[in-house]
Enzyme design. Structure first.
Site, PDB file in Angstrom:
ATOM      1  N   CYS A  61      -4.307-124.436 134.686  1.00  0.00           N
ATOM      2  CA  CYS A  61      -4.673-125.851 134.557  1.00  0.00           C
ATOM      3  C   CYS A  61      -4.138-126.518 133.286  1.00  0.00           C
ATOM      4  O   CYS A  61      -3.388-127.486 133.359  1.00  0.00           O
ATOM      5  CB  CYS A  61      -6.191-125.979 134.615  1.00  0.00           C
ATOM      6  SG  CYS A  61      -6.766-127.675 134.508  1.00  0.00           S
ATOM      7  N   HIS A 112      -8.584-131.755 130.231  1.00  0.00           N
ATOM      8  CA  HIS A 112      -8.129-130.407 130.603  1.00  0.00           C
ATOM      9  C   HIS A 112      -6.687-130.122 130.231  1.00  0.00           C
ATOM     10  O   HIS A 112      -5.994-129.396 130.927  1.00  0.00           O
ATOM     11  CB  HIS A 112      -8.358-130.144 132.088  1.00  0.00           C
ATOM     12  CG  HIS A 112      -9.576-129.314 132.322  1.00  0.00           C
ATOM     13  ND1 HIS A 112      -9.538-128.122 132.988  1.00  0.00           N
ATOM     14  CD2 HIS A 112     -10.855-129.506 131.960  1.00  0.00           C
ATOM     15  CE1 HIS A 112     -10.749-127.617 133.042  1.00  0.00           C
ATOM     16  NE2 HIS A 112     -11.556-128.442 132.423  1.00  0.00           N
TER      17      HIS A 112
END
Length: 147
Positions: A61, A112
């Protein structure tokens, strides 16, 4: 000529075949959710530009998001795994727009892309450089929210 808007939607585990506007490309019933309708996403597809052949530069991610928001490979951004922030010397997309255009950059959702910006804020330690942030409610705050 008016300047176009640029909307980048980043989601985890989201496939192209999950948008009903792309059903024509996925005939086999093994692909996608053929019973799901996505009218709002379909309108954006119809009124914008779509990129049908995209691949992530990294399966993890944070490194993948760091590449999306900088245009650089994860080794260049310094984000080689989750929980590492983008190198401050590497400008992100909003900082580039700030320097070379009059576009306004707004961010909403989880960052993120590593570092302390897990839940962006307008000011303070969780401000993403170059972006105005629309604060979101964290899962832990749902029970304490006053509407």
């Amino acid at each position: 000529m008016t300047q176009p808007n640029l909307l980048v939607i980043v989601s985890d585990q989201f496939c192209l075949d999950a948008i009903s506007a792309y059903r024509q490309y996925f005939h086999d019933p093994a692909w996608g959710c053929h019973w799901v309708e996505t009218p709002n996403l379909d309108r954006m597809v119809a009124g914008g530009t779509s990129f049908l052949l995209n691949h992530s530069v990294n399966p993890v991610c944070s490194p993948a998001r760091s590449a999306i928001f900088t245009g650089r490979m994860p080794l260049e951004t310094g984000v080689t795994r989750n929980e590492i922030g983008i190198d401050r010397k590497v400008p992100n997309l909003a900082q580039w727009f700030e320097s070379y255009s009059d576009l306004r950059s707004i961010y909403c959702g989880k960052w993120h892309a590593g570092g302390k910006w897990g839940n962006p804020q307008l000011e303070g330690p969780h401000r993403i450089p170059g972006f105005e942030a629309i604060p979101i409610m964290c899962y832990g705050e749902i029970g304490r929210a006053h509407v």
